[in-house]
Design a protein around this motif. Structure first.
Motif, PDB file in Angstrom:
ATOM      1  N   SER A 107       0.806  -1.219   0.000  1.00 15.34           N
ATOM      2  CA  SER A 107       0.000   0.000   0.000  1.00 15.34           C
ATOM      3  C   SER A 107       0.840   1.270   0.000  1.00 15.34           C
ATOM      4  N   ILE A 108       2.007   1.248   0.624  1.00 13.98           N
ATOM      5  CA  ILE A 108       2.852   2.440   0.683  1.00 13.98           C
ATOM      6  C   ILE A 108       3.301   2.853  -0.718  1.00 13.98           C
ATOM      7  N   ILE A 109       3.398   1.894  -1.624  1.00 14.62           N
ATOM      8  CA  ILE A 109       3.786   2.166  -3.014  1.00 14.62           C
ATOM      9  C   ILE A 109       2.552   2.480  -3.855  1.00 14.62           C
ATOM     10  N   LEU A 110       1.565   1.598  -3.795  1.00 13.19           N
ATOM     11  CA  LEU A 110       0.385   1.721  -4.646  1.00 13.19           C
ATOM     12  C   LEU A 110      -0.419   2.982  -4.368  1.00 13.19           C
ATOM     13  N   ASP A 111      -0.512   3.363  -3.114  1.00  9.96           N
ATOM     14  CA  ASP A 111      -1.293   4.546  -2.762  1.00  9.96           C
ATOM     15  C   ASP A 111      -0.729   5.786  -3.433  1.00  9.96           C
ATOM     16  N   GLN A 112       0.589   5.947  -3.381  1.00 12.89           N
ATOM     17  CA  GLN A 112       1.213   7.128  -3.975  1.00 12.89           C
ATOM     18  C   GLN A 112       1.143   7.099  -5.495  1.00 12.89           C
ATOM     19  N   LEU A 113       1.433   5.950  -6.089  1.00  8.55           N
ATOM     20  CA  LEU A 113       1.418   5.854  -7.549  1.00  8.55           C
ATOM     21  C   LEU A 113       0.021   6.095  -8.121  1.00  8.55           C
ATOM     22  N   SER A 114      -0.983   5.482  -7.533  1.00  9.68           N
ATOM     23  CA  SER A 114      -2.339   5.610  -8.070  1.00  9.68           C
ATOM     24  C   SER A 114      -2.880   7.027  -7.921  1.00  9.68           C
ATOM     25  N   GLN A 115      -2.444   7.738  -6.887  1.00 13.93           N
ATOM     26  CA  GLN A 115      -2.891   9.116  -6.722  1.00 13.93           C
ATOM     27  C   GLN A 115      -2.142  10.075  -7.639  1.00 13.93           C
ATOM     28  N   LYS A 116      -0.880   9.809  -7.873  1.00 11.08           N
ATOM     29  CA  LYS A 116      -0.061  10.713  -8.683  1.00 11.08           C
ATOM     30  C   LYS A 116      -0.177  10.433 -10.179  1.00 11.08           C
ATOM     31  N   LEU A 117      -0.766   9.272 -10.518  1.00 12.26           N
ATOM     32  CA  LEU A 117      -1.029   8.949 -11.930  1.00 12.26           C
ATOM     33  C   LEU A 117      -2.517   8.629 -12.075  1.00 12.26           C
ATOM     34  N   PRO A 118      -3.380   9.625 -11.887  1.00  8.84           N
ATOM     35  CA  PRO A 118      -4.832   9.387 -11.835  1.00  8.84           C
ATOM     36  C   PRO A 118      -5.440   8.909 -13.143  1.00  8.84           C
ATOM     37  N   ASP A 119      -4.784   9.158 -14.271  1.00  8.99           N
ATOM     38  CA  ASP A 119      -5.332   8.744 -15.560  1.00  8.99           C
ATOM     39  C   ASP A 119      -4.943   7.319 -15.932  1.00  8.99           C
ATOM     40  N   ALA A 120      -4.030   6.730 -15.181  1.00  8.37           N
ATOM     41  CA  ALA A 120      -3.604   5.354 -15.441  1.00  8.37           C
ATOM     42  C   ALA A 120      -4.521   4.373 -14.719  1.00  8.37           C
ATOM     43  N   LYS A 121      -4.503   3.133 -15.176  1.00 10.05           N
ATOM     44  CA  LYS A 121      -5.293   2.076 -14.531  1.00 10.05           C
ATOM     45  C   LYS A 121      -4.332   1.128 -13.817  1.00 10.05           C
ATOM     46  N   PHE A 122      -4.694   0.784 -12.589  1.00 11.45           N
ATOM     47  CA  PHE A 122      -3.863  -0.087 -11.768  1.00 11.45           C
ATOM     48  C   PHE A 122      -4.630  -1.371 -11.449  1.00 11.45           C
ATOM     49  N   TYR A 123      -3.971  -2.496 -11.695  1.00  6.10           N
ATOM     50  CA  TYR A 123      -4.563  -3.798 -11.429  1.00  6.10           C
ATOM     51  C   TYR A 123      -3.644  -4.548 -10.461  1.00  6.10           C
ATOM     52  N   ILE A 124      -4.232  -5.125  -9.429  1.00  4.05           N
ATOM     53  CA  ILE A 124      -3.446  -5.788  -8.398  1.00  4.05           C
ATOM     54  C   ILE A 124      -3.817  -7.265  -8.303  1.00  4.05           C
ATOM     55  N   VAL A 125      -2.801  -8.117  -8.360  1.00  3.42           N
ATOM     56  CA  VAL A 125      -2.963  -9.529  -8.043  1.00  3.42           C
ATOM     57  C   VAL A 125      -2.550  -9.690  -6.584  1.00  3.42           C
ATOM     58  N   PRO A 126      -3.471  -9.960  -5.668  1.00  2.00           N
ATOM     59  CA  PRO A 126      -3.109 -10.081  -4.250  1.00  2.00           C
ATOM     60  C   PRO A 126      -2.082 -11.179  -4.012  1.00  2.00           C
ATOM     61  N   HIS A 127      -1.245 -10.994  -3.000  1.00  2.00           N
ATOM     62  CA  HIS A 127      -0.228 -11.998  -2.691  1.00  2.00           C
ATOM     63  C   HIS A 127      -0.755 -13.078  -1.761  1.00  2.00           C
ATOM     64  N   THR A 128      -2.007 -12.937  -1.328  1.00  2.00           N
ATOM     65  CA  THR A 128      -2.657 -13.950  -0.505  1.00  2.00           C
ATOM     66  C   THR A 128      -4.152 -13.908  -0.762  1.00  2.00           C
ATOM     67  N   GLU A 129      -4.813 -15.026  -0.520  1.00  2.78           N
ATOM     68  CA  GLU A 129      -6.258 -15.093  -0.744  1.00  2.78           C
ATOM     69  C   GLU A 129      -7.055 -14.585   0.459  1.00  2.78           C
ATOM     70  N   SER A 130      -6.407 -14.469   1.599  1.00  2.00           N
ATOM     71  CA  SER A 130      -7.128 -14.102   2.825  1.00  2.00           C
ATOM     72  C   SER A 130      -7.221 -12.587   2.977  1.00  2.00           C
ATOM     73  N   ILE A 131      -7.991 -11.974   2.097  1.00  2.00           N
ATOM     74  CA  ILE A 131      -8.185 -10.528   2.158  1.00  2.00           C
ATOM     75  C   ILE A 131      -9.663 -10.195   2.032  1.00  2.00           C
ATOM     76  N   ASP A 132     -10.022  -9.044   2.538  1.00  3.11           N
ATOM     77  CA  ASP A 132     -11.357  -8.493   2.349  1.00  3.11           C
ATOM     78  C   ASP A 132     -11.247  -7.516   1.178  1.00  3.11           C
ATOM     79  N   SER A 133     -11.705  -7.932   0.013  1.00  5.02           N
ATOM     80  CA  SER A 133     -11.520  -7.146  -1.208  1.00  5.02           C
ATOM     81  C   SER A 133     -12.087  -5.738  -1.093  1.00  5.02           C
ATOM     82  N   GLN A 134     -13.278  -5.627  -0.533  1.00  2.00           N
ATOM     83  CA  GLN A 134     -13.901  -4.307  -0.404  1.00  2.00           C
ATOM     84  C   GLN A 134     -13.103  -3.405   0.516  1.00  2.00           C
ATOM     85  N   ARG A 135     -12.586  -3.960   1.593  1.00  2.00           N
ATOM     86  CA  ARG A 135     -11.796  -3.154   2.522  1.00  2.00           C
ATOM     87  C   ARG A 135     -10.483  -2.715   1.880  1.00  2.00           C
TER      88      ARG A 135
END
Length: 228
Positions: A107-135
């Motif tokens: 998140s420390i990387i993705l948060d900054q990149l996605s905010q500073k490149l608002p016109d780009a699309k970011f897709y994430i493959v989670p590194h684990t299945e045990s996540i709450d996607s909405q959260r």
């Protein structure tokens, strides 16, 4: 993060297993490096100076990336400042791309990149299945989406870049999220303009048991960028 009764924690209050039960969900949804930074900041704020080193030594055995992070000697604010400056430099190299596929969440990387490149699309493959996607997605702007590993091939192209993380690199050896080996095969490499490895920490003394060891970074990534 750790519930305590007083303004400062004492070494007698330390329950490493209890702390790691709190940290583990954070690792799943924020990333190992980002969670280590949260833990480092928490320990610095909630311990007296004379006890901080004892806390760090004990917790480092339970959370090796945290141990490597404090081994740099940088404070949480210094690390955040370094990351911000490095991200600004990285952005200049990425401006020509419109699609970014990340293998693993940091998140420390993705948060900054996605905010500073608002016109780009970011897709994430989670590194684990045990996540709450909405959260997870609630922490990012609307240009960030979660995808299954099978969706990687369909997002390739000349303006697409695939990015993964390299933890604790020493010469040609480094650790990666295990899902990285499943995600970055020969067919994927040929589909993307670049396969970038973000070196989150350089040098290491602890074996990262929950990570996979990558023996040749230069043959795996087409480009590498140092964060810390």
């Amino acid at each position: 993060m750790n519930k305590i009764k007083s303004a400062h924690a004492s070494i007698v209050d330390l329950n490493p297993l209890g702390i790691m039960r709190t940290v583990t969900p954070i690792i799943s949804e924020l990333g190992a490096f980002s969670a280590a930074l949260v833990l480092q900041d928490t320990v610095c704020r909630l311990t007296r100076e004379q006890e901080k080193a004892d806390f760090e030594e004990i917790l480092a055995d339970y959370f090796p990336i945290y141990g490597e992070m404090i081994g740099t000697g940088f404070s949480p604010l210094e690390i955040e400042d370094i990351i911000k400056k490095q991200i600004d430099t990285l952005i200049e190299q990425l401006r020509s791309f419109t699609t970014f596929v990340f293998v693993g969440i940091e998140s420390i990387i993705l948060d900054q990149l996605s905010q500073k490149l608002p016109d780009a699309k970011f897709y994430i493959v989670p590194h684990t299945e045990s996540i709450d996607s909405q959260r997870v997605l609630s922490n990012f702007p609307s240009n960030v989406r979660l995808i299954d590993i099978r969706g990687i091939m369909g997002l390739g192209g000349v303006r697409s870049v695939l990015i993964s993380y390299a933890f604790c690199q020493a010469e040609e050896e480094t650790f990666v999220y295990p899902v990285t080996f499943r995600a970055v095969g020969p067919d994927v490499k040929s589909a993307y303009n670049q396969i970038i490895g973000l070196n989150m920490l350089s040098g290491y003394h602890r074996y990262l048991e929950d990570m996979a060891l990558l023996y040749s970074t230069s043959s795996f990534f087409t480009n590498q960028f140092r964060i810390i």
